[in-house]
Design an enzyme around this catalytic site. Sequence first.
Site, PDB file in Angstrom:
ATOM      1  N   TRP A  97       3.550 -10.528  -4.408  1.00  0.00           N
ATOM      2  CA  TRP A  97       4.243 -10.770  -3.136  1.00  0.00           C
ATOM      3  C   TRP A  97       4.144 -12.206  -2.642  1.00  0.00           C
ATOM      4  O   TRP A  97       4.530 -12.519  -1.516  1.00  0.00           O
ATOM      5  CB  TRP A  97       3.764  -9.792  -2.058  1.00  0.00           C
ATOM      6  CG  TRP A  97       2.276  -9.721  -1.845  1.00  0.00           C
ATOM      7  CD1 TRP A  97       1.401  -8.928  -2.520  1.00  0.00           C
ATOM      8  CD2 TRP A  97       1.505 -10.446  -0.893  1.00  0.00           C
ATOM      9  NE1 TRP A  97       0.127  -9.129  -2.048  1.00  0.00           N
ATOM     10  CE2 TRP A  97       0.159 -10.044  -1.045  1.00  0.00           C
ATOM     11  CE3 TRP A  97       1.816 -11.390   0.090  1.00  0.00           C
ATOM     12  CZ2 TRP A  97      -0.877 -10.566  -0.266  1.00  0.00           C
ATOM     13  CZ3 TRP A  97       0.787 -11.904   0.856  1.00  0.00           C
ATOM     14  CH2 TRP A  97      -0.538 -11.493   0.686  1.00  0.00           C
TER      15      TRP A  97
ATOM     16  N   ASP B 179      -6.645  -8.476  -4.053  1.00  0.00           N
ATOM     17  CA  ASP B 179      -5.454  -9.191  -4.540  1.00  0.00           C
ATOM     18  C   ASP B 179      -5.841 -10.410  -5.393  1.00  0.00           C
ATOM     19  O   ASP B 179      -6.961 -10.864  -5.359  1.00  0.00           O
ATOM     20  CB  ASP B 179      -4.561  -9.677  -3.387  1.00  0.00           C
ATOM     21  CG  ASP B 179      -4.061  -8.550  -2.518  1.00  0.00           C
ATOM     22  OD1 ASP B 179      -3.856  -7.448  -3.053  1.00  0.00           O
ATOM     23  OD2 ASP B 179      -3.866  -8.756  -1.307  1.00  0.00           O
TER      24      ASP B 179
ATOM     25  N   GLU C 142       0.807  -1.228   0.000  1.00  0.00           N
ATOM     26  CA  GLU C 142       0.000   0.000   0.000  1.00  0.00           C
ATOM     27  C   GLU C 142       0.838   1.274   0.000  1.00  0.00           C
ATOM     28  O   GLU C 142       0.334   2.355   0.316  1.00  0.00           O
ATOM     29  CB  GLU C 142      -1.001   0.032   1.148  1.00  0.00           C
ATOM     30  CG  GLU C 142      -2.268  -0.745   0.878  1.00  0.00           C
ATOM     31  CD  GLU C 142      -2.049  -2.243   0.709  1.00  0.00           C
ATOM     32  OE1 GLU C 142      -2.197  -2.729  -0.422  1.00  0.00           O
ATOM     33  OE2 GLU C 142      -1.745  -2.918   1.695  1.00  0.00           O
TER      34      GLU C 142
ATOM     35  N   ASN D  80      -3.427  -5.743  -5.239  1.00  0.00           N
ATOM     36  CA  ASN D  80      -4.349  -4.632  -5.508  1.00  0.00           C
ATOM     37  C   ASN D  80      -3.649  -3.403  -6.085  1.00  0.00           C
ATOM     38  O   ASN D  80      -2.459  -3.200  -5.875  1.00  0.00           O
ATOM     39  CB  ASN D  80      -5.051  -4.221  -4.209  1.00  0.00           C
ATOM     40  CG  ASN D  80      -4.079  -3.726  -3.152  1.00  0.00           C
ATOM     41  OD1 ASN D  80      -3.393  -4.519  -2.538  1.00  0.00           O
ATOM     42  ND2 ASN D  80      -4.010  -2.422  -2.957  1.00  0.00           N
TER      43      ASN D  80
ATOM     44  N   ASP E   7      -9.217  -4.277  -1.915  1.00  0.00           N
ATOM     45  CA  ASP E   7      -7.974  -4.929  -1.489  1.00  0.00           C
ATOM     46  C   ASP E   7      -8.077  -6.446  -1.625  1.00  0.00           C
ATOM     47  O   ASP E   7      -7.675  -7.182  -0.729  1.00  0.00           O
ATOM     48  CB  ASP E   7      -7.621  -4.552  -0.041  1.00  0.00           C
ATOM     49  CG  ASP E   7      -6.244  -5.064   0.362  1.00  0.00           C
ATOM     50  OD1 ASP E   7      -5.419  -5.319  -0.527  1.00  0.00           O
ATOM     51  OD2 ASP E   7      -5.988  -5.219   1.574  1.00  0.00           O
TER      52      ASP E   7
END
Lengths: 392, 90
Positions: A77, A140, A29, A95, A138
């Site tokens: 990630w 992902d 973020e 995201n 969010d």
Amino acid sequence: VGDYQEGQSIASPPLVVKDKAIIGISTAEFPTRGFIDAYQVDTGKLLWRFYTVPGPNEPGNETWSGDSWKAGCGPAWVPGTFDPELNLAYFGTGNPCAMWSGQNREGDNLYTNSILALDPDTGRLKWHFQSVPHDVMDYDATSELILVDVNVDGRPTKALIQAEKDGYFYALDRKSGRFIYGKPFVERTTWTKGLDSEGRPVLGVLPTEAGAMVCPSAFGAKSWNHMAYSPLTGYAYIPGLDVCAQIKTAKVEPKKATLYIGGEGSTVGEGAQGFLAAVDSRTGDVKWRYTTKYPIFASVLATAGGLLFTGDLEGNALALDASDGRVLWRFQTGSGHRGSPITYALNGKQYVAIPSGWGGVTHTFLPNPGTYPELANATKGSTLFVYGLAEQ
Amino acid sequence: VGQEIDAVVKGRQLYMSNGCYACHGLEASGRVGPNLVLTTKTDDELFDRISNGKPGTAMAANRTKMTEQDIRAVIAYLRSLRQTHPGRQE
């Protein structure tokens, strides 16, 4: 690999393909531009870089308004997966930023929330599938990607399956990226009314400035802990949570090394529960569901003996029957589970090792007043338990 | 009074632009980070915490990102929220 002063970090190990170590960054973020790098394993030399957010004059850049791509995030990630036969490396991306506010980044925001198939030799994109265009929840799409062969319309198909934070279980043709199916594995999904024939979501309730209740929450219907797949049953076993959140958005501008979230959210206790769901990889249908009071944040292990091992947040190490979800064994460890079970044999004896302990979101977010306040006082151990199977 | 209002408005802008809301909430009523409206800390204690952070937590030091005047403005904004917060205690 990255510059921490730009908000870049590493959250997982690389995928090693032939002579290359391929690794994506976490952006957490912070307003930066995600990428995946390949390094020569014996020298550390950078061989190629694929930006998960395309720059000007690159395909996909038109899905970002203005210069919002510069702070677009799209982190990869979680480790990727490699198919040696097709010579493709698969990665999921996270995201876009700002996380909860899409006002600065009109468009689909490629290649965030996407599954990417890269040529490991060149870093060239072979295909992509975006599950949540213009994500503001969010969600992902970084969950582990498992390669399975399934029959689709009577034909054997090389598929790729993923259980995403958005609450849907996806199957794609891993050679072409063609959407096969996407079906919900969690009981409550309000952000979409369903997927069209190409897998694009028909939007439902989204976060607003006034606030809206959205399901699943930003925890997702599944955390990063991995599911298991058993070729014995053809089922994928998903550790999950059914938790909604009240989310408010706020327009903010990106600032270097400053969290770029654009809102606030609080999980809602009503109806919240955890589960372990068995999904048939051939159809995407949920075959059985074992429910728990709290989210299941431990990974799942499936064995050739038809067993599943995992653990719950109440401290129970669990063994279940992979065919129907019956609990066959439990052991109270005194602390919730967050890690990954493994099994191994030594001198002819089979062992199962399951770490017990808390970490990450379990102790940071869950004990909020509206959801599970009692977890603020939960025992937080840090112990590796190793169980031995009885001698025959 | 005009200067105080200016400081509150500026403090709100700084609270948002420096990402304080990300942990403490859009109205500073607490999320991952603590409630800053009902805090019992003095102005000086808040100044120290914003400047130097809290080691071992996600609370970072802001002294290189914000001027002393900026930090005082954020504190003025936080104090202004106490006037209207539903949990206000006399």
